[in-house]
Design an enzyme around this catalytic site. Structure first.
Site, PDB file in Angstrom:
ATOM      1  N   MET A  10       0.856  -1.180   0.000  1.00 34.09           N
ATOM      2  CA  MET A  10       0.000   0.000   0.000  1.00 34.09           C
ATOM      3  C   MET A  10       0.887   1.222   0.000  1.00 34.09           C
ATOM      4  SD  MET A  10      -3.365  -0.875   1.713  1.00 34.09           S
ATOM      5  CE  MET A  10      -3.529   0.775   2.291  1.00 34.09           C
ATOM      6  N   PRO A 191       4.069   8.605   2.052  1.00 31.58           N
ATOM      7  CA  PRO A 191       4.370   8.060   0.719  1.00 31.58           C
ATOM      8  C   PRO A 191       5.842   7.616   0.589  1.00 31.58           C
ATOM      9  CG  PRO A 191       3.113  10.102   0.541  1.00 31.58           C
ATOM     10  CD  PRO A 191       3.511   9.968   1.983  1.00 31.58           C
ATOM     11  N   ASN A 192       6.057   6.691  -0.308  1.00 26.89           N
ATOM     12  CA  ASN A 192       7.411   6.220  -0.652  1.00 26.89           C
ATOM     13  C   ASN A 192       8.183   5.649   0.536  1.00 26.89           C
ATOM     14  OD1 ASN A 192       6.965   7.188  -3.306  1.00 26.89           O
ATOM     15  ND2 ASN A 192       7.469   9.252  -2.588  1.00 26.89           N
ATOM     16  N   ARG A 193       7.438   5.119   1.496  1.00 23.24           N
ATOM     17  CA  ARG A 193       8.070   4.502   2.679  1.00 23.24           C
ATOM     18  C   ARG A 193       8.882   5.506   3.516  1.00 23.24           C
ATOM     19  NH1 ARG A 193       4.633   1.626   1.455  1.00 23.24           N
ATOM     20  NH2 ARG A 193       4.695  -0.593   0.985  1.00 23.24           N
ATOM     21  N   MET A 194       8.642   6.797   3.287  1.00 16.72           N
ATOM     22  CA  MET A 194       9.351   7.823   4.075  1.00 16.72           C
ATOM     23  C   MET A 194       8.461   8.242   5.244  1.00 16.72           C
ATOM     24  SD  MET A 194      12.316   8.104   2.872  1.00 16.72           S
ATOM     25  CE  MET A 194      13.037   9.699   3.234  1.00 16.72           C
TER      26      MET A 194
END
Ligand SMILES: Cc1cc2nc3c(=O)[nH]c(=O)nc-3n(C[C@H](O)[C@H](O)[C@H](O)COP(=O)(O)O)c2cc1C
Length: 215
Positions: A10, A191-194
């Site tokens: 996700m 977002p973007n695993r950040m």
């Protein structure tokens, strides 16, 4: 058998957790996040939390329990003191609690020290439970091996008989733990695993140090 889940992922984008919006005391932030989760139709049991203990076999073990109260002092849940977790806590009271409210893309991880709740407080909560739950606390030697379902049903029936027309007292082996936190970590998916991670650590009486952790 094989099931590949490498495409299960996700993107998280519901909210952000920035230092400027965090209070000095993490219990306040816990309260805000908990109340939001509790008010949401998307979260079924906001007070379900995972607790992990270090067992007598030296392995960590996680299981879900229900958070029944939180205060400035800490987090309270109820269980059987003779259960596997009860024995683990008696040997090592350092435990970890965690919540994941997926609708909000939020996780909270709390390390703390568990101590038995004062008897009168456990009495008060036990008193408020429905009779069926009270009898269950008597009938179940939690975490012990049982020979069959029938054995459990028979035990329940025998306590129904025993306490028929009487007050059902709290078994001494059943009660609460208060977990006094030493660190509380808040995770907000980004977002973007950040992701945002803010961890509070108790430095001295009610003085919390706040740091950001890399996701
Ligand atoms: C959603 C949920 C809530 C639970 N709440 C409690 C609870 O409040 N107290 C409890 O003793 N067990 C609760 N259980 C059962 C525990 O997960 C566990 O099976 C039980 O406490 C025995 O654990 P132990 O053998 O590791 O001590 C709950 C389970 C689930 C799935």
């Amino acid at each position: 058998m094989e099931k590949d889940l490498s495409n299960h992922r996700m993107n998280y984008d519901k909210d952000a957790l920035l230092e400027a919006n965090t209070p000095e005391n993490p219990i306040e932030l816990f309260r805000d996040w908990f109340l939001a989760a509790d008010a949401s139709d998307g979260v079924h049991e906001a007070n379900a939390m995972n607790i992990s203990t270090i067992g007598l076999d030296s392995f960590p073990k996680n299981r879900m329990v229900l958070l029944k109260k939180f205060t400035w002092e800490g987090f309270i849940f109820y269980t059987n003191y003779n259960s596997e977790k009860g024995k683990a806590i008696a040997k090592n009271p350092n435990i970890c609690l965690s919540f994941f409210w997926n609708t909000f893309e939020r996780q909270i991880i709390i390390k703390g020290i568990a101590e038995k709740l004062a008897e009168n407080l456990s009495d008060g909560y036990f008193e408020s439970r429905p009779d069926g739950s009270k009898l269950g606390a008597w009938a179940s030697e939690q975490s012990e091996i049982v020979s069959s379902r029938e054995e459990l049903d028979t035990a329940l029936a025998s306590y129904e008989d025993k306490f028929r027309d009487n007050e059902i007292p709290r078994p001494k082996h059943w009660g609460g733990y208060l977990v006094k936190p030493i660190s509380i970590e808040f995770w907000q998916g980004r977002p973007n695993r950040m992701h945002d991670r803010i961890r509070y650590t108790l430095e001295s009486d009610l003085n919390w140090k706040k740091v950001r952790l890399a996701p």
